[in-house]
Design an enzyme around this catalytic site. Structure first.
Site, PDB file in Angstrom:
ATOM      1  N   THR A  82     -27.403 -88.495  12.511  1.00  0.00           N
ATOM      2  CA  THR A  82     -26.110 -88.538  13.205  1.00  0.00           C
ATOM      3  C   THR A  82     -26.325 -88.753  14.704  1.00  0.00           C
ATOM      4  OG1 THR A  82     -26.173 -86.114  13.077  1.00  0.00           O
ATOM      5  CG2 THR A  82     -24.670 -87.251  11.576  1.00  0.00           C
ATOM      6  N   CYS A 127     -25.008 -84.647   8.050  1.00  0.00           N
ATOM      7  CA  CYS A 127     -26.424 -84.926   8.274  1.00  0.00           C
ATOM      8  C   CYS A 127     -26.672 -86.360   7.819  1.00  0.00           C
ATOM      9  CB  CYS A 127     -27.265 -83.952   7.458  1.00  0.00           C
ATOM     10  SG  CYS A 127     -29.018 -84.295   7.601  1.00  0.00           S
ATOM     11  N   CYS A 179     -32.884 -87.498  13.961  1.00  0.00           N
ATOM     12  CA  CYS A 179     -31.594 -86.943  13.524  1.00  0.00           C
ATOM     13  C   CYS A 179     -30.666 -88.140  13.319  1.00  0.00           C
ATOM     14  CB  CYS A 179     -31.063 -85.993  14.591  1.00  0.00           C
ATOM     15  SG  CYS A 179     -29.386 -85.430  14.236  1.00  0.00           S
TER      16      CYS A 179
HETATM   17  N1  LIG Z   1     -28.647 -79.878  13.026  1.00  0.00           N
HETATM   18  C1  LIG Z   1     -27.456 -80.616  12.724  1.00  0.00           C
HETATM   19  C2  LIG Z   1     -27.321 -80.972  11.293  1.00  0.00           C
HETATM   20  C3  LIG Z   1     -28.372 -81.870  10.767  1.00  0.00           C
HETATM   21  C4  LIG Z   1     -28.292 -83.298  11.334  1.00  0.00           C
HETATM   22  C5  LIG Z   1     -29.262 -84.200  10.686  1.00  0.00           C
HETATM   23  N2  LIG Z   1     -30.633 -83.913  10.807  1.00  0.00           N
HETATM   24  C6  LIG Z   1     -28.959 -85.672  10.752  1.00  0.00           C
HETATM   25  O1  LIG Z   1     -29.813 -86.463  10.296  1.00  0.00           O
HETATM   26  O2  LIG Z   1     -27.859 -86.068  11.119  1.00  0.00           O
HETATM   27  C7  LIG Z   1     -26.211 -79.812  13.118  1.00  0.00           C
HETATM   28  O3  LIG Z   1     -26.242 -78.571  13.099  1.00  0.00           O
HETATM   29  O4  LIG Z   1     -25.196 -80.444  13.452  1.00  0.00           O
END
Ligand SMILES: N[C@@H](CCC[C@H](N)C(=O)O)C(=O)O
EC number: 5.1.1.7
Length: 323
Positions: free
Chosen positions: A230, A77, A228
């Site tokens: 990533t 994350c 998000c």
């Molecule tokens: N929902 C994502 C994990 C969280 C990602 C996050 N919010 C970010 O900032 O990268 C998953 O299940 O891969």
């Protein structure tokens, strides 16, 4: 059980940070999942996109585990890592730290404020893989870079990559961004489906100019989020490879919750991304949670008074997007 937590966010992607280094709450695998579902539920007082559990690490300064609001665990994350990075750096009294995550030990570093009064951190997003097996995506080919997938859309071209959590990204025009398409296809690939058995984070990217993009993401295990980290890193890389944005230059990435910067690095066929942005604390609270009854109460809540400064960045980003 009584738990201390910090509500924090990166670009409005919000988390409840629980320090399991300082306090042994005796959490089990099952109780971490249940806690995420209980506390992150938006219909209650806390509500969040996920939980960041901070644990001791043998390899780094701390270990971060990430639980989505549906209780599933994510391998990484980016926005959460900035918040966890800030927490660990401040605890150590240090400007940088190494945080162990599920698949890699990642560097985090305090940066100059992105806008006055906004604590800002740079985090490493790595490893990056374009192998569909690493997401996994079941397409009967090894990679998908700007390719059509008949099951998803007749018109759009998609790129799939793991950073290391799974992402599917498409560069779209305004018509597609404003349509219901992203919601429809994200729900399809995050329900029972053959292409993505573990689900996938789905991003629509708009090109706004040289080294400037907008990214909106439907997150696996959550739904649409303000941002998000990533996904913004993966999207920046996609635009360097396929849309003329530049490696080793700062890319401004706008999102529904604000703005971050990404710098994409290439070395031969391998890539890493630096994600730079806010790590804002909203409040700290003591929570009395009863997992058996699936109920909790908030006993004490104290604001950090950081949100006002962050709002200025969000307003600036929104003004740019509507100009
Ligand atoms: N929902 C994502 C994990 C969280 C990602 C996050 N919010 C970010 O900032 O990268 C998953 O299940 O891969």
């Amino acid at each position: 059980m009584l738990i201390n937590l910090i509500k924090c966010h990166g670009s409005g992607n919000d988390f409840l940070l629980i320090d399991e280094m300082e306090h042994d709450y005796g959490l089990t695998e099952e109780s971490r999942e249940r806690l995420a579902r209980l506390l992150c539920d938006r219909s209650n007082e806390l509500g969040a996109d996920g939980i960041l559990n901070i644990l001791p690490s043998k390899r780094g300064d701390a270990r971060m585990r990430v639980f989505n609001s549906d209780g599933s665990e994510a391998s990484m994350c980016g926005n959460g890592l900035r918040c966890a990075g800030r927490y660990v750096c401040e605890k150590l009294g240090s400007q940088e730290a190494v945080i162990e995550t599920m698949k890699a030990d990642l560097n985090v570093k305090k940066e100059e404020d992105i806008l006055e009064g906004i604590p800002t951190y740079r985090v490493e997003i790595s490893p990056v893989s374009f192998k569909l097996a690493d997401l996994p995506m079941m397409l009967g080919q090894d990679t998908l870079i700007q390719g059509k997938v008949a099951e998803l859309s007749e018109e759009l071209e998609f790129t799939a990559l793991a950073v290391p959590n799974p992402h599917l990204a498409a560069i779209v025009d305004k018509k597609n961004l404003d349509s219901e398409l992203q919601k429809k296809l994200s729900e399809a690939v995050n329900g029972p489906n053959k292409l993505f058995p573990d689900g996938v984070n789905v991003s629509f990217i708009r090109l706004l100019g040289k080294n400037r993009i907008f990214v909106r993401t439907f997150e696996r295990g959550v739904g649409f989020t303000n941002a998000c980290g990533t996904a913004m890193s993966a999207s920046s890389l996609v635009t360097c490879l396929t849309a003329g944005n530049e490696f080793d230059e700062s890319i401004e990435v706008y999102n529904p919750g604000g703005m971050v910067q990404c710098v994409v690095h290439q070395s031969g066929e391998s890539y890493t991304v630096d994600l730079i942005g806010n790590a804002t604390y909203v409040y700290q609270a003591e929570v009395d949670a009863d997992l058996t009854a699936a109920a909790f109460s908030v006993k004490d809540k104290q604001n950090f008074n950081e949100q006002e400064n962050y709002n200025k960045l969000r307003e600036k980003a929104q003004a740019f997007l509507s100009s």
